[in-house]
Motif scaffolding. Structure first.
Motif, PDB file in Angstrom:
ATOM      1  N   GLN A 162      -0.008   0.304 -15.997  1.00  0.00           N
ATOM      2  CA  GLN A 162       0.390  -0.874 -16.542  1.00  0.00           C
ATOM      3  C   GLN A 162       0.946  -1.967 -15.513  1.00  0.00           C
ATOM      4  O   GLN A 162       0.569  -2.956 -15.485  1.00  0.00           O
ATOM      5  N   ILE A 163       1.743  -1.277 -14.664  1.00  0.00           N
ATOM      6  CA  ILE A 163       2.121  -1.990 -13.629  1.00  0.00           C
ATOM      7  C   ILE A 163       1.002  -2.539 -12.714  1.00  0.00           C
ATOM      8  O   ILE A 163       1.034  -3.740 -12.230  1.00  0.00           O
ATOM      9  N   ALA A 164       0.217  -1.874 -12.314  1.00  0.00           N
ATOM     10  CA  ALA A 164      -0.962  -2.262 -11.346  1.00  0.00           C
ATOM     11  C   ALA A 164      -1.855  -3.122 -12.175  1.00  0.00           C
ATOM     12  O   ALA A 164      -2.219  -4.314 -11.416  1.00  0.00           O
ATOM     13  N   VAL A 165      -2.037  -2.828 -13.529  1.00  0.00           N
ATOM     14  CA  VAL A 165      -3.044  -4.139 -14.070  1.00  0.00           C
ATOM     15  C   VAL A 165      -2.369  -5.377 -14.218  1.00  0.00           C
ATOM     16  O   VAL A 165      -2.937  -6.501 -14.018  1.00  0.00           O
ATOM     17  N   ILE A 166      -0.788  -5.367 -14.480  1.00  0.00           N
ATOM     18  CA  ILE A 166      -0.276  -6.490 -14.485  1.00  0.00           C
ATOM     19  C   ILE A 166      -0.297  -7.140 -13.219  1.00  0.00           C
ATOM     20  O   ILE A 166      -0.402  -8.578 -13.116  1.00  0.00           O
ATOM     21  N   SER A 167      -0.111  -6.709 -12.173  1.00  0.00           N
ATOM     22  CA  SER A 167      -0.142  -6.983 -10.731  1.00  0.00           C
ATOM     23  C   SER A 167      -1.448  -7.980 -10.314  1.00  0.00           C
ATOM     24  O   SER A 167      -1.421  -8.696  -9.680  1.00  0.00           O
ATOM     25  N   TYR A 168      -2.229  -7.101 -11.058  1.00  0.00           N
ATOM     26  CA  TYR A 168      -3.821  -7.763 -10.879  1.00  0.00           C
ATOM     27  C   TYR A 168      -3.993  -9.054 -11.674  1.00  0.00           C
ATOM     28  O   TYR A 168      -4.971  -9.792 -11.196  1.00  0.00           O
TER      29      TYR A 168
ATOM     30  N   ASN B 253       0.749  -1.111  -0.026  1.00  0.00           N
ATOM     31  CA  ASN B 253       0.022   0.203   0.137  1.00  0.00           C
ATOM     32  C   ASN B 253       0.826   1.235   0.108  1.00  0.00           C
ATOM     33  O   ASN B 253       0.484   2.523  -0.708  1.00  0.00           O
ATOM     34  N   GLY B 254       2.020   1.105   0.836  1.00  0.00           N
ATOM     35  CA  GLY B 254       2.877   2.416   0.684  1.00  0.00           C
ATOM     36  C   GLY B 254       3.317   2.620  -0.706  1.00  0.00           C
ATOM     37  O   GLY B 254       3.418   3.715  -1.098  1.00  0.00           O
ATOM     38  N   ILE B 255       3.789   1.728  -1.474  1.00  0.00           N
ATOM     39  CA  ILE B 255       4.202   1.789  -2.864  1.00  0.00           C
ATOM     40  C   ILE B 255       3.139   2.447  -3.550  1.00  0.00           C
ATOM     41  O   ILE B 255       3.309   3.223  -4.686  1.00  0.00           O
ATOM     42  N   ALA B 256       2.045   1.594  -3.444  1.00  0.00           N
ATOM     43  CA  ALA B 256       0.826   2.239  -4.457  1.00  0.00           C
ATOM     44  C   ALA B 256       0.458   3.496  -4.154  1.00  0.00           C
ATOM     45  O   ALA B 256       0.094   4.192  -5.202  1.00  0.00           O
ATOM     46  N   ILE B 257       0.315   3.962  -2.958  1.00  0.00           N
ATOM     47  CA  ILE B 257      -0.097   5.270  -2.840  1.00  0.00           C
ATOM     48  C   ILE B 257       0.909   6.295  -3.181  1.00  0.00           C
ATOM     49  O   ILE B 257       0.843   7.383  -3.803  1.00  0.00           O
ATOM     50  N   ALA B 258       2.254   5.986  -3.174  1.00  0.00           N
ATOM     51  CA  ALA B 258       3.121   6.740  -3.523  1.00  0.00           C
ATOM     52  C   ALA B 258       3.354   6.982  -4.997  1.00  0.00           C
ATOM     53  O   ALA B 258       3.469   7.966  -5.570  1.00  0.00           O
ATOM     54  N   LEU B 259       3.096   5.610  -5.608  1.00  0.00           N
ATOM     55  CA  LEU B 259       2.817   5.930  -7.374  1.00  0.00           C
ATOM     56  C   LEU B 259       1.785   6.718  -7.639  1.00  0.00           C
ATOM     57  O   LEU B 259       1.784   7.450  -8.633  1.00  0.00           O
ATOM     58  N   ALA B 260       0.823   6.615  -6.957  1.00  0.00           N
ATOM     59  CA  ALA B 260      -0.515   7.537  -7.135  1.00  0.00           C
ATOM     60  C   ALA B 260      -0.063   9.050  -7.104  1.00  0.00           C
ATOM     61  O   ALA B 260      -0.537   9.805  -7.871  1.00  0.00           O
ATOM     62  N   PHE B 261       0.584   9.359  -6.086  1.00  0.00           N
ATOM     63  CA  PHE B 261       0.929  10.697  -5.892  1.00  0.00           C
ATOM     64  C   PHE B 261       1.971  11.096  -6.822  1.00  0.00           C
ATOM     65  O   PHE B 261       1.790  12.221  -7.496  1.00  0.00           O
ATOM     66  N   LEU B 262       2.743  10.299  -7.332  1.00  0.00           N
ATOM     67  CA  LEU B 262       3.628  10.663  -8.402  1.00  0.00           C
ATOM     68  C   LEU B 262       2.890  10.840  -9.747  1.00  0.00           C
ATOM     69  O   LEU B 262       3.308  11.589 -10.462  1.00  0.00           O
TER      70      LEU B 262
ATOM     71  N   PRO C  51       2.053  13.493 -14.430  1.00  0.00           N
ATOM     72  CA  PRO C  51       0.921  12.985 -15.206  1.00  0.00           C
ATOM     73  C   PRO C  51       1.338  12.018 -16.415  1.00  0.00           C
ATOM     74  O   PRO C  51       0.895  10.889 -16.675  1.00  0.00           O
ATOM     75  N   PHE C  52       2.811  12.196 -17.159  1.00  0.00           N
ATOM     76  CA  PHE C  52       3.295  11.395 -18.090  1.00  0.00           C
ATOM     77  C   PHE C  52       3.587  10.157 -17.523  1.00  0.00           C
ATOM     78  O   PHE C  52       3.873   9.038 -18.353  1.00  0.00           O
ATOM     79  N   VAL C  53       3.644   9.789 -16.211  1.00  0.00           N
ATOM     80  CA  VAL C  53       4.133   8.555 -16.124  1.00  0.00           C
ATOM     81  C   VAL C  53       2.749   7.551 -15.702  1.00  0.00           C
ATOM     82  O   VAL C  53       2.819   6.315 -15.115  1.00  0.00           O
TER      83      VAL C  53
END
Length: 280
Positions: A111-117, A89-98, A103-105
């Motif tokens: 893609q990383i999130a969908v692959i993990s799912y 969750n820490g990495i997920a929230i940090a990436l959401a902030f990023l 926005p270009f990331v």
């Protein structure tokens, strides 16, 4: 007490009554099925119990095995789930902030999130175990921690992003007009707006982390935890113990969900109408 408050209390009482009725109905259906339809299916070599033991058989297993058997195994799995929960969750929230700041990331992050799912857990688990290796005695399983972090990752990323983008556009434009950057918008506006959706995602992530930890333990390499205990119960055809272990981990997952829900009510009281001045 006003009419609005009375209606709210009656609504809560009705909800709790329906919940209690559902639990009682579920237990009654379980007991009836165990004693009739499934009473002779999968009977053990000793002639005791089928694949679905009755609630009484499960209670007897809990008493016979003793609380320390379940608590010691649960402590191992809970540690792995907690580590995975924090990391994932820490990495997920940090990436959401990023994504909000840069926005270009977004494409890469999603893609990383969908692959993990989408990646089958049972397929990636053995690969992770080979890479991480077998833990030292007394250490949490790295595979279990990784899967406990991976399973809730997608839910938390999407929940946090939805929350961050739910901020009022007028307020965001006001911050920009006063010279504020995207980082200022994030810390002053978006962070507060994102709390309800993010906390909802974190509630779901609690039970999901337990699931990931158990699957990781199933991959082997550990001799303690709910996963190994379940494997041992299945190999010995001890259905009551297997169901008791499932009940214990289910209660632990429910407790995790409940605790995060309580935290969410205190952190975001306006979402449940508990903020001062919201009740007439």
């Amino acid at each position: 007490m006003s009419g609005t408050a009375t209606r709210r209390l009656s609504g809560k009482a009705r909800s709790r009554l329906l919940g209690a009725t559902g639990i009682v109905t579920l237990i009654a259906a379980w007991w009836l099925s165990a004693e009739t339809i499934f009473s002779q299916i999968g009977v053990s070599p000793t002639g005791e119990g089928g694949t679905i033991p009755s609630p009484w058989d499960v209670i007897q297993a809990l008493v016979t095995d003793g609380p320390m058997f379940y608590l010691s195994n649960l402590a191992v799995t809970a540690q792995e789930a907690a580590l995975g929960y924090v990391w994932g969750n820490g990495i997920a929230i940090a990436l959401a902030f990023l994504v909000v700041i840069l926005p270009f990331v977004e494409g890469t992050v999603m893609q990383i999130a969908v692959i993990s799912y989408c990646v089958p857990i049972v397929a990636i688990g053995p690969i992770v175990r080979i890479i991480i290796g077998v833990p030292s005695p007394g250490e949490p399983s790295g595979t279990a921690v990784f899967l406990a972090a991976m399973i809730p990752f997608f839910t938390t990323v999407t929940g946090a992003l939805l929350g961050l983008r739910a901020a009022d556009k007028t307020i965001l434009e006001l911050v920009t007009a006063y010279g504020g950057s995207r980082l200022t918008q994030l810390t002053k506006v978006r962070l507060i707006a994102a709390l309800p959706a993010t906390l909802n995602a974190l509630k779901i992530a609690g039970p999901a982390a337990f699931l990931g930890a158990i699957i990781g333990e199933y991959m082997g390499g550990v001799d303690a935890g709910i996963g190994p205990a379940l494997v041992n119960a299945q190999q010995n055809l001890n259905a009551p113990r297997a169901w008791a272990l499932a009940l214990v981990i289910g209660l632990a997952s429910g407790l995790a969900y409940f605790l995060i829900s309580v935290i969410a009510r205190f952190v975001t009281p306006w979402t449940s109408g508990n903020a001062k001045g919201t009740v007439a």
